[in-house]
Motif scaffolding. Structure first.
Motif, PDB file in Angstrom:
ATOM      1  N   ASN A 158      79.093  71.963  30.971  1.00  0.00           N
ATOM      2  CA  ASN A 158      79.092  70.973  29.889  1.00  0.00           C
ATOM      3  C   ASN A 158      79.455  69.586  30.419  1.00  0.00           C
ATOM      4  O   ASN A 158      80.336  68.893  29.888  1.00  0.00           O
ATOM      5  CB  ASN A 158      80.044  71.382  28.765  1.00  0.00           C
ATOM      6  N   VAL A 159      78.738  69.200  31.491  1.00  0.00           N
ATOM      7  CA  VAL A 159      78.934  67.879  32.082  1.00  0.00           C
ATOM      8  C   VAL A 159      77.573  67.238  32.331  1.00  0.00           C
ATOM      9  O   VAL A 159      76.534  67.885  32.227  1.00  0.00           O
ATOM     10  CB  VAL A 159      79.703  67.957  33.424  1.00  0.00           C
ATOM     11  N   ARG A 160      77.607  65.960  32.684  1.00  0.00           N
ATOM     12  CA  ARG A 160      76.400  65.238  33.082  1.00  0.00           C
ATOM     13  C   ARG A 160      76.527  64.909  34.572  1.00  0.00           C
ATOM     14  O   ARG A 160      77.186  63.935  34.944  1.00  0.00           O
ATOM     15  CB  ARG A 160      76.248  63.963  32.253  1.00  0.00           C
TER      16      ARG A 160
ATOM     17  N   THR B 250      84.542  57.580  33.590  1.00  0.00           N
ATOM     18  CA  THR B 250      83.981  57.970  32.301  1.00  0.00           C
ATOM     19  C   THR B 250      84.069  59.484  32.104  1.00  0.00           C
ATOM     20  O   THR B 250      83.491  60.244  32.892  1.00  0.00           O
ATOM     21  CB  THR B 250      82.504  57.545  32.202  1.00  0.00           C
ATOM     22  N   PRO B 251      84.752  59.958  31.091  1.00  0.00           N
ATOM     23  CA  PRO B 251      84.827  61.398  30.837  1.00  0.00           C
ATOM     24  C   PRO B 251      83.445  62.015  30.639  1.00  0.00           C
ATOM     25  O   PRO B 251      82.556  61.400  30.049  1.00  0.00           O
ATOM     26  CB  PRO B 251      85.665  61.489  29.560  1.00  0.00           C
ATOM     27  N   GLY B 252      83.273  63.216  31.171  1.00  0.00           N
ATOM     28  CA  GLY B 252      82.040  63.948  30.987  1.00  0.00           C
ATOM     29  C   GLY B 252      80.976  63.689  32.031  1.00  0.00           C
ATOM     30  O   GLY B 252      79.982  64.417  32.097  1.00  0.00           O
TER      31      GLY B 252
ATOM     32  N   TRP C 137      85.134  65.838  37.551  1.00  0.00           N
ATOM     33  CA  TRP C 137      84.947  65.014  36.363  1.00  0.00           C
ATOM     34  C   TRP C 137      86.233  64.934  35.560  1.00  0.00           C
ATOM     35  O   TRP C 137      87.156  65.721  35.754  1.00  0.00           O
ATOM     36  CB  TRP C 137      83.804  65.544  35.507  1.00  0.00           C
TER      37      TRP C 137
ATOM     38  N   ASP D 297      87.755  65.436  31.952  1.00  0.00           N
ATOM     39  CA  ASP D 297      87.403  66.209  30.755  1.00  0.00           C
ATOM     40  C   ASP D 297      87.269  65.290  29.548  1.00  0.00           C
ATOM     41  O   ASP D 297      88.018  64.314  29.394  1.00  0.00           O
ATOM     42  CB  ASP D 297      88.476  67.263  30.499  1.00  0.00           C
ATOM     43  N   ARG D 298      86.318  65.604  28.678  1.00  0.00           N
ATOM     44  CA  ARG D 298      86.114  64.808  27.466  1.00  0.00           C
ATOM     45  C   ARG D 298      87.248  64.974  26.467  1.00  0.00           C
ATOM     46  O   ARG D 298      87.474  64.124  25.625  1.00  0.00           O
ATOM     47  CB  ARG D 298      84.812  65.217  26.784  1.00  0.00           C
TER      48      ARG D 298
END
Length: 242
Positions: free
Chosen positions: A59-61, A91-93, A238, A240-241
């Protein structure tokens, strides 16, 4: 996530990281199975499927790079592929993502968890200073940086010529300790993990974890030296959002 690795290091809360293995994808031999490299003559549709599996699982970009064994460090951007060997983001995600198959993957974060980075470090990149450049991209003093060194070829499997040793010790004599004589006269066994730690320490970054892998002997990972026609696995970090 099959047998993907979750780095064991005391990263700040909210910092996530992962290393894929060969398991979980659809590529056929010799790229079987989760090849993420789109430059190794694998079926492009298989690579696209594998990358989609990675993205949906974590669930990341991911921000993919065109790695060239250089010194380029760029801001991670999932919308384009930049020629560079490291990326950073706040930037989260968005996942700083690098691909390897023997080279050293290094994951970075600031101690406050505000910024992360990932670097691709073969011996050329290490000698040129890619780890130092990546640390500088985080915008904080080196003592406020934490690093995890991921799966790379081990010293017992990495024989190099005298020119590789000279590339390091000519500017950093203390790195001579990362080389031991090979059974073949005039050649050396190089320790990428020791070289990474030594160069980071000389730059002021001493909070370093990981190491101890050998992609050449570990079948979980792709290894270019074991088989030049091979895939690539990915190391990602990353914020986390949540």
């Amino acid at each position: 996530m099959n047998d993907w690795l979750i780095p064991d290091w005391p990263a700040p809360a909210g910092i996530k990281s992962c290393v894929t293995t060969r398991e979980g994808g659809v590529s056929l031999a010799p790229f079987d199975a989760l090849n993420l490299g789109d430059h190794v003559d694998d079926d492009p549709q298989a690579v696209a499927s594998n990358r989609l599996h990675l993205t949906s699982t974590l669930n990341v970009r991911p921000a993919w790079l065109k790695q060239v064994h250089g010194l380029g460090v760029t801001q991670a951007d999932p919308t384009r592929v930049v020629e560079a060997d490291a990326s950073w983001t706040a930037t989260p995600g968005i996942a700083c993502t690098i691909m390897t198959a023997d080279c050293l993957p290094a994951l970075f974060c600031t101690l406050d968890g505000a910024r992360v980075a990932a670097a691709h470090a073969g011996w050329r990149g290490l000698a040129s200073g890619i780890l130092e450049a990546t640390a500088d991209s985080l915008g904080v003093p080196p003592e406020q940086i934490m690093v995890w060194l991921g799966p790379a070829i081990g010293q017992q499997s990495f024989e190099v010529g005298p020119e590789v040793r000279e590339a390091f010790i000519s500017l950093h004599p203390h790195t001579a300790e990362a080389f031991i004589p090979s059974e073949n006269p005039g050649r050396f066994m190089a320790d990428l993990y020791a070289l990474g730690r030594l160069r980071l320490a000389a730059h002021g970054v001493t909070d370093v974890y990981g190491g101890g892998f050998d992609t050449f002997t570990d079948p979980r990972f792709y290894s270019y030296r074991r088989s030049p026609r091979n895939g690539r696995f990915a190391s990602l970090i990353w914020i986390d959002r949540a």
